[in-house]
Structures are given as C-alpha cells and as structure tokens.
Design a protein around this motif. Sequence first.
Motif, PDB file in Angstrom:
ATOM      1  N   SER A  55       0.843  -1.193   0.000  1.00  0.00           N
ATOM      2  CA  SER A  55       0.000   0.000   0.000  1.00  0.00           C
ATOM      3  C   SER A  55       0.879   1.245   0.000  1.00  0.00           C
ATOM      4  O   SER A  55       2.041   1.203   0.395  1.00  0.00           O
ATOM      5  CB  SER A  55      -0.928   0.002   1.210  1.00  0.00           C
ATOM      6  OG  SER A  55      -0.168  -0.033   2.407  1.00  0.00           O
ATOM      7  N   GLY A  56       0.292   2.341  -0.464  1.00  0.00           N
ATOM      8  CA  GLY A  56       1.008   3.612  -0.527  1.00  0.00           C
ATOM      9  C   GLY A  56       0.156   4.616  -1.276  1.00  0.00           C
ATOM     10  O   GLY A  56      -1.064   4.500  -1.327  1.00  0.00           O
ATOM     11  N   ALA A  57       0.809   5.592  -1.881  1.00  0.00           N
ATOM     12  CA  ALA A  57       0.108   6.651  -2.610  1.00  0.00           C
ATOM     13  C   ALA A  57      -0.569   6.077  -3.852  1.00  0.00           C
ATOM     14  O   ALA A  57       0.080   5.432  -4.680  1.00  0.00           O
ATOM     15  CB  ALA A  57       1.086   7.758  -3.003  1.00  0.00           C
ATOM     16  N   ALA A  58      -1.878   6.298  -3.970  1.00  0.00           N
ATOM     17  CA  ALA A  58      -2.637   5.792  -5.125  1.00  0.00           C
ATOM     18  C   ALA A  58      -2.072   6.355  -6.419  1.00  0.00           C
ATOM     19  O   ALA A  58      -1.588   7.487  -6.473  1.00  0.00           O
ATOM     20  CB  ALA A  58      -4.108   6.169  -4.984  1.00  0.00           C
ATOM     21  N   ASN A  59      -2.102   5.539  -7.453  1.00  0.00           N
ATOM     22  CA  ASN A  59      -1.635   5.882  -8.795  1.00  0.00           C
ATOM     23  C   ASN A  59      -0.130   6.137  -8.868  1.00  0.00           C
ATOM     24  O   ASN A  59       0.349   6.799  -9.779  1.00  0.00           O
ATOM     25  CB  ASN A  59      -2.404   7.081  -9.372  1.00  0.00           C
ATOM     26  CG  ASN A  59      -3.888   6.793  -9.438  1.00  0.00           C
ATOM     27  OD1 ASN A  59      -4.291   5.721  -9.885  1.00  0.00           O
ATOM     28  ND2 ASN A  59      -4.698   7.715  -8.965  1.00  0.00           N
ATOM     29  N   SER A  60       0.610   5.627  -7.894  1.00  0.00           N
ATOM     30  CA  SER A  60       2.066   5.721  -7.903  1.00  0.00           C
ATOM     31  C   SER A  60       2.645   4.390  -8.342  1.00  0.00           C
ATOM     32  O   SER A  60       2.031   3.339  -8.176  1.00  0.00           O
ATOM     33  CB  SER A  60       2.607   6.040  -6.507  1.00  0.00           C
ATOM     34  OG  SER A  60       2.209   7.312  -6.098  1.00  0.00           O
ATOM     35  N   GLN A  61       3.837   4.457  -8.883  1.00  0.00           N
ATOM     36  CA  GLN A  61       4.530   3.225  -9.251  1.00  0.00           C
ATOM     37  C   GLN A  61       5.532   2.863  -8.168  1.00  0.00           C
ATOM     38  O   GLN A  61       6.189   3.736  -7.593  1.00  0.00           O
ATOM     39  CB  GLN A  61       5.251   3.377 -10.581  1.00  0.00           C
ATOM     40  CG  GLN A  61       4.317   3.395 -11.771  1.00  0.00           C
ATOM     41  CD  GLN A  61       5.076   3.198 -13.064  1.00  0.00           C
ATOM     42  OE1 GLN A  61       6.143   3.756 -13.259  1.00  0.00           O
ATOM     43  NE2 GLN A  61       4.523   2.409 -13.951  1.00  0.00           N
ATOM     44  N   ILE A  62       5.621   1.558  -7.904  1.00  0.00           N
ATOM     45  CA  ILE A  62       6.600   1.047  -6.952  1.00  0.00           C
ATOM     46  C   ILE A  62       7.462   0.011  -7.643  1.00  0.00           C
ATOM     47  O   ILE A  62       7.029  -0.647  -8.593  1.00  0.00           O
ATOM     48  CB  ILE A  62       5.941   0.436  -5.699  1.00  0.00           C
ATOM     49  CG1 ILE A  62       5.002  -0.707  -6.076  1.00  0.00           C
ATOM     50  CG2 ILE A  62       5.241   1.493  -4.876  1.00  0.00           C
ATOM     51  CD1 ILE A  62       4.497  -1.528  -4.892  1.00  0.00           C
ATOM     52  N   LYS A  63       8.662  -0.122  -7.164  1.00  0.00           N
ATOM     53  CA  LYS A  63       9.579  -1.152  -7.653  1.00  0.00           C
ATOM     54  C   LYS A  63       9.796  -2.126  -6.503  1.00  0.00           C
ATOM     55  O   LYS A  63      10.194  -1.721  -5.407  1.00  0.00           O
ATOM     56  CB  LYS A  63      10.900  -0.525  -8.079  1.00  0.00           C
ATOM     57  CG  LYS A  63      11.911  -1.521  -8.594  1.00  0.00           C
ATOM     58  CD  LYS A  63      13.174  -0.771  -9.027  1.00  0.00           C
ATOM     59  CE  LYS A  63      14.222  -1.725  -9.544  1.00  0.00           C
ATOM     60  NZ  LYS A  63      15.441  -0.990  -9.938  1.00  0.00           N
ATOM     61  N   VAL A  64       9.517  -3.404  -6.756  1.00  0.00           N
ATOM     62  CA  VAL A  64       9.702  -4.445  -5.759  1.00  0.00           C
ATOM     63  C   VAL A  64      10.940  -5.247  -6.156  1.00  0.00           C
ATOM     64  O   VAL A  64      11.072  -5.675  -7.305  1.00  0.00           O
ATOM     65  CB  VAL A  64       8.466  -5.370  -5.674  1.00  0.00           C
ATOM     66  CG1 VAL A  64       8.693  -6.493  -4.673  1.00  0.00           C
ATOM     67  CG2 VAL A  64       7.226  -4.567  -5.316  1.00  0.00           C
ATOM     68  N   VAL A  65      11.846  -5.419  -5.201  1.00  0.00           N
ATOM     69  CA  VAL A  65      13.078  -6.178  -5.427  1.00  0.00           C
ATOM     70  C   VAL A  65      13.166  -7.265  -4.360  1.00  0.00           C
ATOM     71  O   VAL A  65      13.045  -6.983  -3.165  1.00  0.00           O
ATOM     72  CB  VAL A  65      14.324  -5.267  -5.356  1.00  0.00           C
ATOM     73  CG1 VAL A  65      15.596  -6.079  -5.562  1.00  0.00           C
ATOM     74  CG2 VAL A  65      14.232  -4.143  -6.367  1.00  0.00           C
TER      75      VAL A  65
END
Length: 149
Positions: free
Chosen positions: A78-88
């Motif tokens: 979860s986080g800021a809506a419509n944001s992209q995250i990178k999962v490593v």
Amino acid sequence: MLRLSKTKANSMNIILLASAVAQAHFTLVSPLGIEEAQTLDLGKITNSVSLYCQLDASQRQGDGCVNSDSQLAKFYFSGAANSQIKVVLQPMSNSDFTFTPLLPNGGQTQTFTLIQGPLEVAIGGRLDVKAGASEGEQEISYTIEVNYI
C-alpha cells in the motif's frame, strides 16, 4: 625648492557579498506498507544435493519436488494511489540451500502501479539443495525491498 614626500598607500580589502533565495521541490506521499498475508510453502523437497524445486504462479516444477501441498506467498503493498513502486527480492543462501524468491514476472525485480486499496502480489520461489541437511521442516528468510519510482 620642491620637496617630494612619499606617502604610504592605504591597503583596502574589498569584500563582495552575494546571496540568493533558492527553492527545493518535493512531493509528499503516503508511507509504503507491506503486509504478509500468507507465507510461502514450497512443499516437500527431496533431500539430495543438486536437486531443486520451484513454485511460481503457473506451476510447481523441478527434479526435487515431491508430490505435496504447496502455496505461494501473498503480500499486500500500500502507498500513494496511482504511484509506481519497484519491488526487489533478494536471494538468500546458506551452507545447505540457495533460495531465489520469484515475483509474478519470474524475476527478482518488478514494477507495479498502486491503485486504491492494497495491491496483492503473489511470490513464489526456487530452492536449490547444495548439501544434505537434517530431515524435517526447514525455513530460509528472504528480503523484500519496495520503493517509489
């Protein structure tokens, strides 16, 4: 008679001062959240050197897999809506095993877009047996890094 006199020139230090006002730009976002809703269970694996077992979104495979129950891990981000995250995901190794966690794309890095509400991501993995270990239940830890991009 003309008299010349020598005068000492006064030394002057000139200091120039300049200043400016500058701006720093930033965007405030919600903190990222990670919740593990279901742990990864690779099932039964043959305790023999150089065998492996892999569980991913499509199947369970490998010469070390023994017919048994298994399940993918389930995480919510979860986080800021419509944001992209990178999962490593970081592979882990000890003297007996090498474990490589796997994202839905089959790799250790993937980009996702957060929508309203938590984003569910299934995580699998591959376990390679490097040395025979004690029989019975085993576990190995792995690290998940999540950042806004």
